[in-house]
Design a protein around this motif. Structure first.
Motif, PDB file in Angstrom:
ATOM      1  N   GLN A   1       1.810  18.111  45.663  1.00 34.16           N
ATOM      2  CA  GLN A   1       2.374  18.456  44.358  1.00 34.16           C
ATOM      3  C   GLN A   1       3.904  18.434  44.386  1.00 34.16           C
ATOM      4  O   GLN A   1       4.544  18.135  43.398  1.00 34.16           O
ATOM      5  CB  GLN A   1       1.907  19.854  43.927  1.00 34.16           C
ATOM      6  CG  GLN A   1       0.422  19.951  43.683  1.00 34.16           C
ATOM      7  CD  GLN A   1      -0.020  19.092  42.524  1.00 34.16           C
ATOM      8  OE1 GLN A   1       0.672  18.984  41.539  1.00 34.16           O
ATOM      9  NE2 GLN A   1      -1.171  18.478  42.651  1.00 34.16           N
TER      10      GLN A   1
ATOM     11  N   PRO B   1       7.138  13.472  46.262  1.00 32.14           N
ATOM     12  CA  PRO B   1       6.807  12.328  45.407  1.00 32.14           C
ATOM     13  C   PRO B   1       5.783  11.441  46.091  1.00 32.14           C
ATOM     14  O   PRO B   1       5.721  11.382  47.313  1.00 32.14           O
ATOM     15  CB  PRO B   1       8.146  11.600  45.237  1.00 32.14           C
ATOM     16  CG  PRO B   1       8.973  12.036  46.394  1.00 32.14           C
ATOM     17  CD  PRO B   1       8.501  13.405  46.777  1.00 32.14           C
ATOM     18  N   SER B   2       5.003  10.755  45.290  1.00 31.59           N
ATOM     19  CA  SER B   2       3.993   9.874  45.862  1.00 31.59           C
ATOM     20  C   SER B   2       4.655   8.621  46.417  1.00 31.59           C
ATOM     21  O   SER B   2       5.812   8.334  46.152  1.00 31.59           O
ATOM     22  CB  SER B   2       2.949   9.509  44.809  1.00 31.59           C
ATOM     23  OG  SER B   2       3.555   8.732  43.822  1.00 31.59           O
TER      24      SER B   2
ATOM     25  N   GLY C   1       6.265   6.261  43.956  1.00 33.05           N
ATOM     26  CA  GLY C   1       7.424   6.706  43.220  1.00 33.05           C
ATOM     27  C   GLY C   1       7.078   7.246  41.847  1.00 33.05           C
ATOM     28  O   GLY C   1       7.963   7.608  41.091  1.00 33.05           O
ATOM     29  N   CYS C   2       5.828   7.313  41.511  1.00 35.55           N
ATOM     30  CA  CYS C   2       5.393   7.766  40.195  1.00 35.55           C
ATOM     31  C   CYS C   2       5.067   9.257  40.248  1.00 35.55           C
ATOM     32  O   CYS C   2       4.272   9.691  41.072  1.00 35.55           O
ATOM     33  CB  CYS C   2       4.161   6.980  39.756  1.00 35.55           C
ATOM     34  SG  CYS C   2       3.507   7.527  38.173  1.00 35.55           S
ATOM     35  N   ASN C   3       5.666  10.005  39.382  1.00 33.55           N
ATOM     36  CA  ASN C   3       5.339  11.418  39.227  1.00 33.55           C
ATOM     37  C   ASN C   3       4.358  11.507  38.062  1.00 33.55           C
ATOM     38  O   ASN C   3       4.767  11.477  36.895  1.00 33.55           O
ATOM     39  CB  ASN C   3       6.611  12.217  38.968  1.00 33.55           C
ATOM     40  CG  ASN C   3       6.346  13.700  38.858  1.00 33.55           C
ATOM     41  OD1 ASN C   3       5.218  14.131  38.618  1.00 33.55           O
ATOM     42  ND2 ASN C   3       7.390  14.486  39.032  1.00 33.55           N
ATOM     43  N   SER C   4       3.084  11.594  38.359  1.00 35.68           N
ATOM     44  CA  SER C   4       2.065  11.497  37.313  1.00 35.68           C
ATOM     45  C   SER C   4       2.133  12.654  36.327  1.00 35.68           C
ATOM     46  O   SER C   4       1.862  12.471  35.140  1.00 35.68           O
ATOM     47  CB  SER C   4       0.674  11.384  37.922  1.00 35.68           C
ATOM     48  OG  SER C   4       0.374  12.538  38.675  1.00 35.68           O
ATOM     49  N   GLY C   5       2.507  13.848  36.786  1.00 38.26           N
ATOM     50  CA  GLY C   5       2.633  14.969  35.858  1.00 38.26           C
ATOM     51  C   GLY C   5       3.754  14.744  34.856  1.00 38.26           C
ATOM     52  O   GLY C   5       3.601  15.010  33.657  1.00 38.26           O
ATOM     53  N   PHE C   6       4.886  14.253  35.329  1.00 38.17           N
ATOM     54  CA  PHE C   6       6.013  13.965  34.438  1.00 38.17           C
ATOM     55  C   PHE C   6       5.671  12.795  33.515  1.00 38.17           C
ATOM     56  O   PHE C   6       6.012  12.805  32.339  1.00 38.17           O
ATOM     57  CB  PHE C   6       7.266  13.673  35.259  1.00 38.17           C
ATOM     58  CG  PHE C   6       8.501  13.482  34.439  1.00 38.17           C
ATOM     59  CD1 PHE C   6       8.970  14.501  33.617  1.00 38.17           C
ATOM     60  CD2 PHE C   6       9.189  12.288  34.471  1.00 38.17           C
ATOM     61  CE1 PHE C   6      10.111  14.328  32.846  1.00 38.17           C
ATOM     62  CE2 PHE C   6      10.320  12.104  33.702  1.00 38.17           C
ATOM     63  CZ  PHE C   6      10.788  13.125  32.890  1.00 38.17           C
ATOM     64  N   TYR C   7       4.975  11.796  34.075  1.00 40.25           N
ATOM     65  CA  TYR C   7       4.546  10.648  33.260  1.00 40.25           C
ATOM     66  C   TYR C   7       3.641  11.113  32.129  1.00 40.25           C
ATOM     67  O   TYR C   7       3.803  10.704  30.971  1.00 40.25           O
ATOM     68  CB  TYR C   7       3.834   9.616  34.137  1.00 40.25           C
ATOM     69  CG  TYR C   7       3.257   8.457  33.366  1.00 40.25           C
ATOM     70  CD1 TYR C   7       4.077   7.559  32.703  1.00 40.25           C
ATOM     71  CD2 TYR C   7       1.884   8.265  33.286  1.00 40.25           C
ATOM     72  CE1 TYR C   7       3.558   6.495  31.988  1.00 40.25           C
ATOM     73  CE2 TYR C   7       1.352   7.212  32.572  1.00 40.25           C
ATOM     74  CZ  TYR C   7       2.189   6.332  31.926  1.00 40.25           C
ATOM     75  OH  TYR C   7       1.676   5.291  31.209  1.00 40.25           O
TER      76      TYR C   7
ATOM     77  N   MET D   1       9.116   4.392  34.922  1.00 38.53           N
ATOM     78  CA  MET D   1       8.906   5.470  35.898  1.00 38.53           C
ATOM     79  C   MET D   1       8.282   4.971  37.191  1.00 38.53           C
ATOM     80  O   MET D   1       7.913   5.773  38.038  1.00 38.53           O
ATOM     81  CB  MET D   1       8.029   6.559  35.273  1.00 38.53           C
ATOM     82  CG  MET D   1       8.709   7.276  34.133  1.00 38.53           C
ATOM     83  SD  MET D   1       7.715   8.614  33.496  1.00 38.53           S
ATOM     84  CE  MET D   1       7.677   9.702  34.903  1.00 38.53           C
TER      85      MET D   1
ATOM     86  N   CYS E   1       5.370   3.566  37.667  1.00 40.71           N
ATOM     87  CA  CYS E   1       3.958   3.946  37.740  1.00 40.71           C
ATOM     88  C   CYS E   1       3.096   2.706  37.521  1.00 40.71           C
ATOM     89  O   CYS E   1       3.492   1.786  36.809  1.00 40.71           O
ATOM     90  CB  CYS E   1       3.613   4.975  36.667  1.00 40.71           C
ATOM     91  SG  CYS E   1       4.433   6.564  36.864  1.00 40.71           S
TER      92      CYS E   1
END
Length: 149
Positions: free
Chosen positions: A20, A23-24, A27-33, A81, A83
């Motif tokens: 959590q 960062p993955s 480079g995508c922060n899925s929660g922010f996305y 982002m 993603c």
């Protein structure tokens, strides 16, 4: 044995918390996305759909441009982002949109209708006429035995 399962549980919790915070790899922060597409894309979609009479929500010609704008918005934010698109967040997002806006619509998007009577009559009469013509030719040919040895 209980000590080992407790340590596995703690290690799993540490890994979950690290996933959590860190960062993955993509480079995508899925929660922010998810927050971004809800704040930007969904807000505009709600505003645009508010301008369409509720009875026309299932009419593809009336909602196509709005829906394509929503799809493009989620795609553009995903690009910026870093993603992948589509992804699980987008899938859940569109399931939510469909559940709230298009739940009454036909599954195919269009209702199937019979073709016009002129087309239907043509497709019925042509095979019947060809069958009758071929039968008449076979009967006529079978009665002519002049050239047969």
């Amino acid at each position: 044995m209980a000590l080992e399962s407790g340590s596995f549980l703690r290690a799993g919790l540490v890994l979950l918390m690290a996933a959590q915070v860190l960062p993955s790899a993509s480079g995508c922060n899925s929660g922010f996305y998810e927050r971004m597409i809800n704040d930007l894309c969904l807000a505009k979609f709600k505003f645009d759909m508010g301008g369409v009479v509720r009875g026309l929500w299932c009419s593809w010609p009336d909602t196509m441009e709005i829906y394509e704008g929503l799809t493009n918005c989620t795609y553009q934010i995903a690009l910026r982002m870093d993603c992948f698109w589509p992804n699980q967040v987008v899938d859940r997002f569109f399931m939510h949109v469909h559940r709230n806006y298009f739940y009454d619509c036909a599954l195919t998007g269009r209702l199937l209708h019979d073709p016009p009577i002129s087309v239907l009559a043509l497709f019925i009469t042509m095979p019947v006429l060809v069958t009758l013509l071929m039968t008449a030719i076979v009967v006529w040919r079978s009665k002519r035995t002049e050239g047969v040895l």
